[in-house]
Design an enzyme around this catalytic site. Sequence first.
Site, PDB file in Angstrom:
ATOM      1  CE1 TYR A  57       2.795 -72.647  54.259  1.00 35.84           C
ATOM      2  CE2 TYR A  57       3.494 -72.038  56.481  1.00 35.84           C
ATOM      3  CZ  TYR A  57       3.780 -72.565  55.238  1.00 35.84           C
ATOM      4  OH  TYR A  57       5.031 -73.052  54.980  1.00 35.84           O
ATOM      5  N   GLY A  88      -9.021 -78.569  52.277  1.00 39.84           N
ATOM      6  CA  GLY A  88      -7.868 -78.289  51.417  1.00 39.84           C
ATOM      7  C   GLY A  88      -6.563 -78.561  52.145  1.00 39.84           C
ATOM      8  CE1 TYR A 121     -23.765 -74.971  64.475  1.00 37.55           C
ATOM      9  CE2 TYR A 121     -25.769 -76.236  64.843  1.00 37.55           C
ATOM     10  CZ  TYR A 121     -24.410 -76.052  65.044  1.00 37.55           C
ATOM     11  OH  TYR A 121     -23.707 -76.961  65.800  1.00 37.55           O
ATOM     12  CB  SER A 180     -19.067 -73.937  63.633  1.00 37.77           C
ATOM     13  OG  SER A 180     -20.405 -73.464  63.510  1.00 37.77           O
ATOM     14  NE  ARG A 222     -23.927 -74.302  73.441  1.00 40.66           N
ATOM     15  CZ  ARG A 222     -22.812 -74.779  72.883  1.00 40.66           C
ATOM     16  NH1 ARG A 222     -22.877 -75.800  72.059  1.00 40.66           N
ATOM     17  NH2 ARG A 222     -21.642 -74.242  73.155  1.00 40.66           N
TER      18      ARG A 222
HETATM   19  P1  NAD Z   1     -17.765 -73.173  70.907  1.00 42.84           P
HETATM   20  O1  NAD Z   1     -18.432 -71.912  70.467  1.00 42.84           O
HETATM   21  O2  NAD Z   1     -17.360 -73.291  72.329  1.00 42.84           O
HETATM   22  O3  NAD Z   1     -16.482 -73.463  70.009  1.00 42.84           O
HETATM   23  C1  NAD Z   1     -16.374 -73.091  68.669  1.00 42.84           C
HETATM   24  C2  NAD Z   1     -14.973 -72.538  68.439  1.00 42.84           C
HETATM   25  O4  NAD Z   1     -14.825 -72.221  67.039  1.00 42.84           O
HETATM   26  C3  NAD Z   1     -14.720 -71.247  69.216  1.00 42.84           C
HETATM   27  O5  NAD Z   1     -13.514 -71.339  69.927  1.00 42.84           O
HETATM   28  C4  NAD Z   1     -14.668 -70.188  68.123  1.00 42.84           C
HETATM   29  O6  NAD Z   1     -13.847 -69.075  68.461  1.00 42.84           O
HETATM   30  C5  NAD Z   1     -14.142 -70.979  66.952  1.00 42.84           C
HETATM   31  N1  NAD Z   1     -14.430 -70.373  65.639  1.00 42.84           N
HETATM   32  C6  NAD Z   1     -15.626 -69.959  65.148  1.00 42.84           C
HETATM   33  N2  NAD Z   1     -15.478 -69.439  63.921  1.00 42.84           N
HETATM   34  C7  NAD Z   1     -14.158 -69.554  63.595  1.00 42.84           C
HETATM   35  C8  NAD Z   1     -13.390 -69.203  62.476  1.00 42.84           C
HETATM   36  N3  NAD Z   1     -13.937 -68.629  61.389  1.00 42.84           N
HETATM   37  N4  NAD Z   1     -12.046 -69.444  62.490  1.00 42.84           N
HETATM   38  C9  NAD Z   1     -11.480 -70.034  63.573  1.00 42.84           C
HETATM   39  N5  NAD Z   1     -12.142 -70.379  64.675  1.00 42.84           N
HETATM   40  C10 NAD Z   1     -13.477 -70.143  64.692  1.00 42.84           C
HETATM   41  O7  NAD Z   1     -18.763 -74.355  70.506  1.00 42.84           O
HETATM   42  P2  NAD Z   1     -18.688 -75.917  70.815  1.00 42.84           P
HETATM   43  O8  NAD Z   1     -19.899 -76.293  71.578  1.00 42.84           O
HETATM   44  O9  NAD Z   1     -17.356 -76.289  71.356  1.00 42.84           O
HETATM   45  O10 NAD Z   1     -18.854 -76.522  69.351  1.00 42.84           O
HETATM   46  C11 NAD Z   1     -17.727 -76.924  68.593  1.00 42.84           C
HETATM   47  C12 NAD Z   1     -18.152 -77.638  67.337  1.00 42.84           C
HETATM   48  O11 NAD Z   1     -18.972 -78.757  67.656  1.00 42.84           O
HETATM   49  C13 NAD Z   1     -18.959 -76.773  66.364  1.00 42.84           C
HETATM   50  O12 NAD Z   1     -18.567 -77.078  65.041  1.00 42.84           O
HETATM   51  C14 NAD Z   1     -20.381 -77.211  66.605  1.00 42.84           C
HETATM   52  O13 NAD Z   1     -21.187 -77.029  65.481  1.00 42.84           O
HETATM   53  C15 NAD Z   1     -20.201 -78.681  66.947  1.00 42.84           C
HETATM   54  N6  NAD Z   1     -21.319 -79.181  67.768  1.00 42.84           N
HETATM   55  C16 NAD Z   1     -21.405 -78.906  69.098  1.00 42.84           C
HETATM   56  C17 NAD Z   1     -22.483 -79.383  69.842  1.00 42.84           C
HETATM   57  C18 NAD Z   1     -22.609 -79.156  71.327  1.00 42.84           C
HETATM   58  O14 NAD Z   1     -23.573 -79.622  71.934  1.00 42.84           O
HETATM   59  N7  NAD Z   1     -21.673 -78.485  72.000  1.00 42.84           N
HETATM   60  C19 NAD Z   1     -23.491 -80.129  69.200  1.00 42.84           C
HETATM   61  C20 NAD Z   1     -23.394 -80.359  67.835  1.00 42.84           C
HETATM   62  C21 NAD Z   1     -22.292 -79.901  67.125  1.00 42.84           C
HETATM   63  N1  UDP Z   2     -34.017 -73.615  76.205  1.00 42.53           N
HETATM   64  C1  UDP Z   2     -34.789 -73.128  77.230  1.00 42.53           C
HETATM   65  N2  UDP Z   2     -34.277 -72.124  78.006  1.00 42.53           N
HETATM   66  C2  UDP Z   2     -33.028 -71.588  77.827  1.00 42.53           C
HETATM   67  C3  UDP Z   2     -32.237 -72.119  76.775  1.00 42.53           C
HETATM   68  C4  UDP Z   2     -32.769 -73.120  75.982  1.00 42.53           C
HETATM   69  O1  UDP Z   2     -35.907 -73.585  77.442  1.00 42.53           O
HETATM   70  O2  UDP Z   2     -32.643 -70.661  78.574  1.00 42.53           O
HETATM   71  C5  UDP Z   2     -34.581 -74.684  75.365  1.00 42.53           C
HETATM   72  C6  UDP Z   2     -34.530 -74.436  73.858  1.00 42.53           C
HETATM   73  O3  UDP Z   2     -35.661 -73.696  73.418  1.00 42.53           O
HETATM   74  C7  UDP Z   2     -34.515 -75.848  73.322  1.00 42.53           C
HETATM   75  C8  UDP Z   2     -33.734 -76.631  74.387  1.00 42.53           C
HETATM   76  O4  UDP Z   2     -33.788 -75.842  75.583  1.00 42.53           O
HETATM   77  O5  UDP Z   2     -35.818 -76.367  73.246  1.00 42.53           O
HETATM   78  C9  UDP Z   2     -32.261 -76.870  74.049  1.00 42.53           C
HETATM   79  O6  UDP Z   2     -31.719 -75.641  73.674  1.00 42.53           O
HETATM   80  P1  UDP Z   2     -30.167 -75.422  73.398  1.00 42.53           P
HETATM   81  O7  UDP Z   2     -29.991 -73.977  73.078  1.00 42.53           O
HETATM   82  O8  UDP Z   2     -29.385 -75.977  74.522  1.00 42.53           O
HETATM   83  O9  UDP Z   2     -29.842 -76.319  72.133  1.00 42.53           O
HETATM   84  P2  UDP Z   2     -30.630 -76.764  70.803  1.00 42.53           P
HETATM   85  O10 UDP Z   2     -30.845 -78.214  70.995  1.00 42.53           O
HETATM   86  O11 UDP Z   2     -31.939 -76.021  70.682  1.00 42.53           O
HETATM   87  O12 UDP Z   2     -29.700 -76.434  69.715  1.00 42.53           O
END
Ligand code: NAD
Ligand code: UDP
Length: 311
Positions: free
Chosen positions: A63, A103, A146, A76, A187
């Site tokens: 909301y 929505g 995921y 996420s 990561r």
């Molecule tokens: P992050 O975990 O730092 O941020 C995700 C945020 O979403 C968090 O603050 C978490 O509390 C919030 N969240 C999760 N579930 C929720 C819910 N049900 N209601 C409200 N809030 C919720 O991760 P990030 O790296 O900042 O990723 C953010 C977005 O970008 C994600 O959708 C992720 O799939 C996408 N993404 C990130 C990367 C990357 O390399 N960082 C790559 C591909 C996609």
């Molecule tokens: N990885 C690794 N050591 C770590 C964390 C990740 O070798 O401590 C590797 C992982 O197996 C993958 C790559 O690094 O091959 C990138 O991983 P990440 O979790 O950053 O993201 P992904 O691209 O797999 O979603």
Amino acid sequence: MKQRIVITGAAGFIGSHLSEALLDRGYQVIGVDNLLTGDVANIAHLYNRDFTFVKHDVTNYIYIDGPVDFVLHWASPASPIDYLELPIQTLKVGALGTHKALGLAKAKGARFVLASTSEVYGDPLEHPQKESYWGNVNPIGPRGVYDEAKRFAEAMTVAYRRYHGLDTKIVRIFNTYGPRMRVNDGRAVPAFISQALRSEDVTVFGDGTQTRSFTYISDLVDGIIRLMLSTMNDPINIGNPREMTIEQIARAIIQATGSTSHIVHGPLPTDDPKVRQPDITRARTLLGWEPKVSLEEGLVRTIQYFKEKVG
Ligand code: NAD
Ligand code: UDP
């Protein structure tokens, strides 16, 4: 009147940078987050600006009072260790959360942007990955929670566009790094930097020949805002095409931190993609977007942040 933007996942790594960049460009931002993997410390510095924080789980009805011009759905878990620990929440936020965010956009007549991922390509059989590639995903593997949630989110987004005529955009984000990633995020970049700064072993999974292409956060945010303001509706890759092996990034981080750490090898996680590199022809030609920050420069900025966090 300022334009108003709702960002789900605003307290996370990318969401917080996106919120800040949009405030800098004169938007009013409403950040919605349940703090599952995010932290209010990431957004505390925005509280004295035109920013409102709403603590809410977006798998439930969202909301928001008053007009909304854009809904950016970023909520996420995103790190493999997070979504392996939180499989149901990950599926729910990708499915139910995307439905609620769409929505909201429909009710407000707002434009919608979905944070999708290179994971929709799975363990890709096409290299580099173009947006036209359908992917190679194991639906019942550990990463499926995921990957399939994001694939469903894309399908739902396109359905709202086709059926309701909503103006929707989908950004497929490739591995992005920078300040505000959690020290224990798991990561590769935050793990290796934390380990190197603590002089611990740097844990490369598998033989380290698997590849990724790392994008610095400010480049990603620039691409997202260009997409948001564009007339594009088809999915678009945003990622730095400089591909490297995980062993190479581990070595680059050890060197950039001046660490004495050594690399140790551990088991490769199930379904870990062997290669990943974006084809960014679409972003280049349609958004005029190019990454600007080199890996060396991005690592210096990220290491600076982690030095303050790693005790
Ligand atoms: P992050 O975990 O730092 O941020 C995700 C945020 O979403 C968090 O603050 C978490 O509390 C919030 N969240 C999760 N579930 C929720 C819910 N049900 N209601 C409200 N809030 C919720 O991760 P990030 O790296 O900042 O990723 C953010 C977005 O970008 C994600 O959708 C992720 O799939 C996408 N993404 C990130 C990367 C990357 O390399 N960082 C790559 C591909 C996609
Ligand atoms: N990885 C690794 N050591 C770590 C964390 C990740 O070798 O401590 C590797 C992982 O197996 C993958 C790559 O690094 O091959 C990138 O991983 P990440 O979790 O950053 O993201 P992904 O691209 O797999 O979603």
